[in-house]
Write a protein that holds these residues in place. Structure first.
Motif, PDB file in Angstrom:
ATOM      1  N   ALA A 128       0.849  -1.200   0.000  1.00 28.05           N
ATOM      2  CA  ALA A 128       0.000   0.000   0.000  1.00 28.05           C
ATOM      3  C   ALA A 128       0.879   1.243   0.000  1.00 28.05           C
ATOM      4  CB  ALA A 128      -0.912   0.006   1.208  1.00 28.05           C
ATOM      5  N   PRO A 129       0.561   2.216  -0.859  1.00 26.35           N
ATOM      6  CA  PRO A 129       1.378   3.430  -0.910  1.00 26.35           C
ATOM      7  C   PRO A 129       1.141   4.330   0.285  1.00 26.35           C
ATOM      8  CG  PRO A 129      -0.523   3.665  -2.350  1.00 26.35           C
ATOM      9  CD  PRO A 129      -0.552   2.246  -1.823  1.00 26.35           C
ATOM     10  N   ASP A 130       2.119   5.138   0.585  1.00 28.68           N
ATOM     11  CA  ASP A 130       1.947   6.192   1.582  1.00 28.68           C
ATOM     12  C   ASP A 130       1.195   7.322   0.898  1.00 28.68           C
ATOM     13  OD1 ASP A 130       2.058   8.180   3.436  1.00 28.68           O
ATOM     14  OD2 ASP A 130       4.230   8.247   3.616  1.00 28.68           O
ATOM     15  N   ALA A 131      -0.030   7.571   1.369  1.00 29.74           N
ATOM     16  CA  ALA A 131      -0.870   8.574   0.697  1.00 29.74           C
ATOM     17  C   ALA A 131      -0.297   9.973   0.816  1.00 29.74           C
ATOM     18  CB  ALA A 131      -2.287   8.544   1.267  1.00 29.74           C
ATOM     19  N   GLY A 132       0.549  10.204   1.815  1.00 28.77           N
ATOM     20  CA  GLY A 132       1.096  11.541   2.008  1.00 28.77           C
ATOM     21  C   GLY A 132       0.070  12.456   2.648  1.00 28.77           C
ATOM     22  N   GLY A 133       0.556  13.519   3.253  1.00 34.26           N
ATOM     23  CA  GLY A 133      -0.338  14.472   3.893  1.00 34.26           C
ATOM     24  C   GLY A 133      -0.942  13.900   5.151  1.00 34.26           C
TER      25      GLY A 133
END
Length: 438
Positions: free
Chosen positions: A285-290
């Protein structure tokens, strides 16, 4: 015997707590509050934006969400017109604001046609100034309402997460909860979603359906993993008032706890990380950021009939119903509202200092745990002095303290739907018990 000990002797499935206080504790404000006054003390630099689309192609037998099935196009068009008026009035009240996350839910947003979907994104972007291509954006979809054109629009407008309620890959199980779903249609929709290139796919499954066994639940989980979802939510089946299952009032063996453990152990063995009782996240799962939206925080701008908004002192929404006639009436009233009327907040809950502390404690506990220093910094007090009952969790093996905080054990996590209601304030519990379902 304490109240917790009494509850531990009963079902671990009391209520799903995804926000506090629950919407059944909301009541009319007399007189109504002005929108400007409600948002006056709230920070505007990283708000969370939510649009509610209260329409579905059908209502599932377990569903008590605020939604109407099979609306005519003129009803949808009238609703979108009111949504635009509300958005413009909210922008006027908020003034300069920036948004850290955007979500479209319901209901089923993809029941809207391409023009309707673009309309909602235009309201977010052109009216409120949100930037969907540079913040995390999540949209709820369903197998019956997605097609290649709608998915392209979602991706082009910045959607990086789609969530689909599959519930089960066995047609007899979903039929038992009045969801006439064909597995081939689900698989085709998932192939289409994957080919469109959304970074995050979330799939929801339900356990506790009639006829379901640990073996059949594992089958659905294995089928789910064929699509490598970045997130998986496992939901226990609840039989709620006024739903199809609630009216059916079937007596059934409660296998939910054993099914939960079967699903949890399987997903952990496949490399997923358990985030909460319901949520599991894949290694890829990607790091969505923010900033990640957390219900402990405020600053939620909810737009649309059925959406909830959260400020520090006031939570508010439209009125709530489950029955089809009442839902249609509330939607019709919303669609007839003037821009001026959207400047009034007429239904919700005022949070005093005690309720704010309880909200932060409770929702922290059910997620990553209560951070003692964070609580102290926020409220200038010690959480275990404000809520000494938390020590009972440790005594029963449901919680564990260390130098930094209090967290649920595995035994506590699987009883989250008991611990949440146990920690409701007396006032919220009384309001919810008096709520008249309609």
């Amino acid at each position: 015997m304490t109240r917790l000990e009494q509850m531990l002797g009963e079902s671990p499935y009391v209520a799903y707590l995804y926000g506090y206080p629950h919407k059944t504790a909301y009541r009319p404000f007399t007189p109504p509050l002005s929108l400007e006054s409600v948002w006056a003390e709230e920070r505007r630099d990283a708000l969370f934006l939510y649009f509610h689309v209260p329409f579905c192609e059908m209502r599932c037998g377990f569903c008590n969400l605020f939604t109407a099935a099979g609306p005519k196009q003129d009803v949808v068009d009238g609703y979108l017109g009111a949504l635009e008026r509300e958005t413009q009035r909210v922008k006027e009240a908020l003034g300069r604001a920036s948004f850290a996350r955007l979500a479209l839910g319901g209901g089923t947003p993809t029941l809207l046609d391409v023009a309707g979907l673009n309309k909602v994104f235009d309201l977010a972007e052109q009216v409120l100034g949100a930037d969907p291509r540079n913040i995390p954006v999540s949209v709820e979809v369903s197998p019956e309402t997605v097609d290649a054109q709608k998915l392209r629009v979602l991706r082009e407008r910045g959607t990086d997460r789609v969530s689909m309620g599959v519930q089960s890959f066995i047609e007899a199980e979903v039929a038992a909860v009045k969801r006439p779903q064909k597995t081939a249609q689900v698989e085709a929709a998932l192939d289409l979603i994957r080919s469109t290139g959304f970074p995050t796919l979330n799939l929801d499954l339900i356990y506790g359906m009639e006829g379901q066994t640990p073996e059949s639940f594992l089958y659905s989980l294995r089928e789910t993993l064929r699509f490598s979802p970045e997130e998986i939510y496992l939901y226990p089946l609840y039989v709620r008032p006024l739903t199809f299952l609630g009216k059916k009032a079937r007596a059934w063996d409660d296998l939910r706890l054993s099914l939960y453990r079967t699903g949890r152990d399987f997903l952990l063995s496949q490399g997923y990380t358990q985030v909460s009782m319901r949520m599991f996240r894949a290694k890829h799962a990607p790091d969505a950021g923010g900033p990640v939206y957390r219900c402990q925080e405020d600053g939620m701008v909810g737009l649309g009939c059925g959406a909830r908004s959260y400020t520090g002192a006031v939570h508010y929404s439209s009125e709530y119903a489950v029955g089809s006639r009442e839902v249609r009436n509330i939607i019709a009233s919303y669609s007839a509202r003037t821009a001026e009327s959207f400047g009034e907040v007429g239904y919700g809950f005022r949070l005093d200092d005690g309720e704010r502390r309880r909200r932060f404690m409770l929702l922290s506990l059910l997620a990553e745990g209560v951070d003692l220093a964070a609580y102290r910094a926020r409220f200038g007090a010690e959480v275990l002095e404000d809520f000494p009952e938390l020590l009972e969790l440790e005594a029963h093996g449901l919680g564990r303290r260390d130098a930094t905080g209090l967290r649920l054990t595995a035994a506590g996590v699987e009883r989250s739907d008991l611990i949440g209601p146990w920690l409701h304030s007396d006032g919220v519990r009384a309001l919810s018990s008096e709520y008249a379902w309609r």
